[in-house]
Design a protein around this motif. Structure first.
Motif, short mmCIF file in Angstrom:
data_model
loop_
_atom_site.label_atom_id
_atom_site.label_comp_id
_atom_site.label_asym_id
_atom_site.label_seq_id
_atom_site.Cartn_x
_atom_site.Cartn_y
_atom_site.Cartn_z
N VAL A 1 -8.12 -4.40 -3.71
CA VAL A 1 -8.37 -3.30 -2.77
C VAL A 1 -7.73 -2.01 -3.26
CG1 VAL A 1 -7.96 -2.49 -0.43
CG2 VAL A 1 -8.67 -4.85 -0.81
N LEU A 2 -6.50 -2.07 -3.76
CA LEU A 2 -5.83 -0.87 -4.24
C LEU A 2 -6.55 -0.26 -5.44
CD1 LEU A 2 -2.11 -1.90 -3.80
CD2 LEU A 2 -3.28 -0.06 -2.58
N ASP A 3 -7.06 -1.12 -6.31
CA ASP A 3 -7.83 -0.60 -7.46
C ASP A 3 -9.07 0.14 -6.97
OD1 ASP A 3 -6.03 -1.64 -9.24
OD2 ASP A 3 -7.26 -3.36 -9.83
N PHE A 4 -9.72 -0.38 -5.96
CA PHE A 4 -10.91 0.28 -5.42
C PHE A 4 -10.53 1.61 -4.75
CE2 PHE A 4 -13.58 0.95 -1.59
CZ PHE A 4 -14.79 1.22 -2.22
N LEU A 5 -9.44 1.64 -4.02
CA LEU A 5 -9.01 2.87 -3.35
C LEU A 5 -8.62 3.94 -4.36
CD1 LEU A 5 -6.90 1.51 -0.35
CD2 LEU A 5 -9.31 2.19 -0.37
N ALA A 6 -8.18 3.53 -5.54
CA ALA A 6 -7.72 4.48 -6.55
C ALA A 6 -8.85 5.06 -7.39
CB ALA A 6 -6.70 3.82 -7.45
N PHE B 1 0.83 -1.20 0.00
CA PHE B 1 0.00 0.00 0.00
C PHE B 1 0.87 1.26 0.00
CE2 PHE B 1 -4.45 -1.39 1.53
CZ PHE B 1 -4.37 -2.56 0.81
N ALA B 2 1.96 1.23 0.76
CA ALA B 2 2.87 2.38 0.77
C ALA B 2 3.52 2.56 -0.61
CB ALA B 2 3.92 2.20 1.85
N ALA B 3 3.90 1.45 -1.24
CA ALA B 3 4.51 1.53 -2.57
C ALA B 3 3.52 2.06 -3.61
CB ALA B 3 5.02 0.16 -2.99
N ALA B 4 2.23 1.86 -3.35
CA ALA B 4 1.20 2.35 -4.28
C ALA B 4 0.86 3.81 -4.04
CB ALA B 4 -0.06 1.50 -4.14
N GLY B 5 1.55 4.44 -3.08
CA GLY B 5 1.36 5.87 -2.86
C GLY B 5 0.40 6.23 -1.75
N HIS B 6 0.30 5.38 -0.72
CA HIS B 6 -0.57 5.66 0.41
C HIS B 6 0.22 5.88 1.69
CE1 HIS B 6 -4.52 4.90 -1.41
NE2 HIS B 6 -3.92 3.96 -2.12
N ARG B 7 -0.32 6.70 2.55
CA ARG B 7 0.13 6.77 3.94
C ARG B 7 -0.64 5.67 4.67
NH1 ARG B 7 -0.89 11.83 8.15
NH2 ARG B 7 0.08 10.85 9.98
N VAL B 8 0.07 4.73 5.28
CA VAL B 8 -0.56 3.53 5.83
C VAL B 8 -0.43 3.53 7.35
CG1 VAL B 8 -0.66 1.02 5.74
CG2 VAL B 8 0.11 2.31 3.73
N VAL B 9 -1.55 3.43 8.03
CA VAL B 9 -1.59 3.40 9.49
C VAL B 9 -2.16 2.06 9.94
CG1 VAL B 9 -2.59 4.43 11.57
CG2 VAL B 9 -1.88 5.90 9.66
N THR B 10 -1.41 1.38 10.81
CA THR B 10 -1.90 0.16 11.44
C THR B 10 -1.79 0.35 12.95
OG1 THR B 10 0.31 -0.85 11.38
CG2 THR B 10 -1.16 -1.30 9.53
N TYR B 11 -2.56 -0.42 13.70
CA TYR B 11 -2.49 -0.30 15.16
C TYR B 11 -2.94 -1.59 15.82
CZ TYR B 11 -7.60 0.36 15.21
OH TYR B 11 -8.96 0.18 15.06
N ASP B 12 -2.51 -1.76 17.07
CA ASP B 12 -2.95 -2.90 17.87
C ASP B 12 -4.20 -2.52 18.65
OD1 ASP B 12 -0.75 -4.46 17.13
OD2 ASP B 12 0.48 -3.71 18.78
N PRO B 13 -5.31 -3.23 18.46
CA PRO B 13 -6.49 -2.94 19.27
C PRO B 13 -6.19 -3.12 20.76
CG PRO B 13 -7.03 -4.40 17.44
CD PRO B 13 -5.53 -4.32 17.51
#
Length: 258
Positions: free
Chosen positions: A252-257, A43-55
């Motif tokens: 998913v990336l196609d949908f986000l784009a 996702f980062a390589a596709a040009g997104h700022r990616v945030v993940t977290y531990d619930p």
């Protein structure tokens, strides 16, 4: 790993990488943000700022005794998005993590696009079975669940070293968070929030989901969301984002784009 303390004084561990339109990845029970390893770099390589977290209760986040329902977890997601100043972020959630993603999107009106992968949103008798096992045999129960998450027709669809790596992260979770999240699942009633969603939504179901019937983990959810899209990953298990990561990421990336 950075941490953020919510208003309820619960510390959440998160990672924030890449640049571009933000996307927040929400893991499902009983896993942490490590579940998203196949997605972060892509996702980062596709040009997104990616945030993940531990619930809360999982991974490196705090382990409060109470507050493991959908409302508390939604408030944690809201607090993290606000803390990072994310404006019109996309949210991608998997399994039970779809519950707080749907609630946040419905309540905030600030989500640009929403992806619900193998969604676990409706009450299921399996939750009662798992809750009973969690009370007395938590580790064997988690082992069985991780086998189901990554199995197709009873056969493993993920290499055993990786499955055991993810199992270790689940075993290390808070016992009361493991049980509390199951109770929230069994009491879920998302119909009102699903009907309120007014944004582009993609539902990604796995054809051979051994944890949740595909009709509940896909078609039923999509039918409850006005204008949503439904796609199926063929021959894939519940955890398709890991086992079929190239196809899943591309979808998913196609949908986000768009």
């Amino acid at each position: 790993m950075p941490r953020y303390e919510t208003e309820g004084r619960v510390g959440l561990c998160y990672e924030d990488v890449g640049e571009g339109p933000p996307v927040v990845l929400v893991a499902g029970w009983p896993l942490s943000q490590r579940f998203w390893e196949p997605q972060v770099a892509a996702f980062a390589a596709a040009g997104h700022r990616v945030v993940t977290y531990d619930p809360r209760g999982f991974g490196g986040s705090d382990r409060p005794w109470q507050g493991h329902g959908v409302a508390a977890r939604t408030a944690d997601l809201t607090a993290l998005v606000d803390r990072l100043g994310l404006v019109r972020a996309a949210v991608v959630a998997c399994s039970t993590g779809c519950a707080e993603a749907v609630a946040y999107a419905a309540e905030s009106g600030r989500v640009s696009r929403l992806v619900l992968a193998s969604p676990v949103l409706f009450p299921d008798p399996l939750a009662d079975e798992l809750r009973s096992a969690a009370e007395r045999h938590r580790v064997p129960m988690l082992d069985d669940v991780l086998r189901r998450i990554f199995a197709v027709a009873g056969r493993p669809a993920l290499d055993e070293p990786t499955r055991r790596y993810l199992l270790r992260t689940a075993e290390d979770s808070s016992p009361w968070a493991t049980l509390g999240a199951l109770s929230a699942w069994s009491a879920a009633d998302p119909a009102a929030d699903l009907a309120r969603l007014a944004l582009p939504v993609l539902v990604v179901r796995a054809e051979d989901d051994a944890l949740v019937p595909p009709e509940d983990g896909g078609a039923r959810v999509a039918a409850a969301i006005p204008g949503s899209l439904l796609t199926t990953v063929p021959d894939a298990p519940h955890g398709a984002s890991y086992t079929h990561q190239d196809q899943w990421n591309r979808t998913v990336l196609d949908f986000l784009a768009e």
